[in-house]
Design a protein around this motif. Structure first.
Motif, mmCIF file in Angstrom:
data_model
loop_
_atom_site.group_PDB
_atom_site.id
_atom_site.type_symbol
_atom_site.label_atom_id
_atom_site.label_comp_id
_atom_site.label_asym_id
_atom_site.label_seq_id
_atom_site.Cartn_x
_atom_site.Cartn_y
_atom_site.Cartn_z
ATOM 1 N N UNK A 1 0.772 -1.000 0.065
ATOM 2 C CA UNK A 1 -0.050 -0.013 -0.124
ATOM 3 C C UNK A 1 0.655 1.225 -0.211
ATOM 4 N N UNK A 2 0.266 2.321 -0.734
ATOM 5 C CA UNK A 2 1.058 3.620 -0.604
ATOM 6 C C UNK A 2 0.136 4.815 0.079
ATOM 7 N N UNK A 3 0.954 5.531 0.622
ATOM 8 C CA UNK A 3 0.194 6.676 1.355
ATOM 9 C C UNK A 3 -1.064 7.178 0.598
ATOM 10 N N UNK A 4 -0.901 7.362 -0.781
ATOM 11 C CA UNK A 4 -2.009 7.969 -1.286
ATOM 12 C C UNK A 4 -3.244 6.905 -1.863
ATOM 13 N N UNK A 5 -3.167 5.705 -1.079
ATOM 14 C CA UNK A 5 -4.352 4.725 -1.448
ATOM 15 C C UNK A 5 -4.233 3.784 -2.182
ATOM 16 N N UNK A 6 -2.962 3.854 -3.258
ATOM 17 C CA UNK A 6 -3.203 2.759 -4.157
ATOM 18 C C UNK A 6 -2.663 1.494 -3.392
ATOM 19 N N UNK A 7 -2.959 0.324 -4.242
ATOM 20 C CA UNK A 7 -2.449 -0.837 -3.572
ATOM 21 C C UNK A 7 -1.971 -2.199 -4.451
ATOM 22 N N UNK A 8 -1.473 -3.047 -4.012
ATOM 23 C CA UNK A 8 -1.347 -4.277 -5.115
ATOM 24 C C UNK A 8 -1.366 -5.517 -4.108
ATOM 25 N N UNK A 9 -1.878 -6.491 -4.364
ATOM 26 C CA UNK A 9 -2.120 -7.723 -3.587
ATOM 27 C C UNK A 9 -1.446 -8.944 -4.576
#
Length: 209
Positions: A139-147
């Motif tokens: 997760x990045x602070x701006x809300x983007x994510x990968x799983x």
């Protein structure tokens, strides 16, 4: 196209020194400086999700937002086919904390016994298929994510065997093997485990390896 973490600092959303060491070693070749949420004094968020993905994202997002840095969290557990996938996300909860015998901590033998008792209650011919799952969430602070999701299938045995694993490892025999995870040398287990599967997918996506 998945966002890349590149190099630099990465928060590992854990307060467990052993987990930080393991994950740091796996990511060391890629120029990442791993620091734990615990070392930053970040609180542990309530894991209110009903899936491994949800809980991993809860932890990763909380650490990223609080630190202002990219964060990685994992959530993992054992699922038993004949128990409708339980304990699943409640894997650790089934190992209730000891209060009266020995030092405080999870009672994994009790948890293994609980699973075995539920299987035996279903009869001698009950299938003993099970699998370990691991979800890694970036997760990045701006809300983007990968799983990234990993899995290893196997069967359950009883009584527990081996001294090298932890959790439910002494009763889990991975497919194609005769030894339990707790009887397999750690370096070999790490090569075939659910966490190794998830990390291979993360490395391939993030670093093209």
């Amino acid at each position: 196209m998945t966002r890349k973490i590149g190099s630099g600092k990465l928060v590992i959303a854990t307060h467990n020194a052993g987990k930080l060491k393991e994950i740091s070693a796996l990511l060391a070749p890629y120029g990442l400086d791993c620091i734990s949420a615990g070392s930053l004094g970040l609180p542990e968020p309530p894991e209110t999700g009903t899936t491994f993905v949800q809980n991993a994202l809860i932890k990763a997002r909380a650490a990223a937002e609080a630190s202002g840095l990219p964060a990685l969290a994992d959530d993992s557990g054992l699922s038993v086919a004949a128990l409708d996938g339980r304990p699943g996300v409640y894997t650790a909860d089934w190992a209730e904390t000891r209060h009266f015998e020995g030092p405080p901590g999870r009672d994994w033998y009790m948890a293994m016994g609980k699973v075995e008792g539920m299987l035996q209650a279903k009869g001698a011919d009950v299938p003993r298929d099970a699998w370990f799952s691991c979800v890694l969430a970036l997760a990045w602070p701006d809300g983007e994510h990968a799983v990234y999701e990993g899995r290893v299938d196997g069967t359950l045995t009883w009584p527990p065997r081996g001294e090298m694993g932890f959790g439910y490892d002494p009763v889990f025999v991975p497919a194609g093997r005769e030894q339990t995870f707790a009887e397999i040398a750690p370096e070999e287990k790490h090569r075939i485990s659910h966490r190794a599967d998830a990390f291979a997918k993360l490395v391939a996506d993030q670093f093209g390896v």
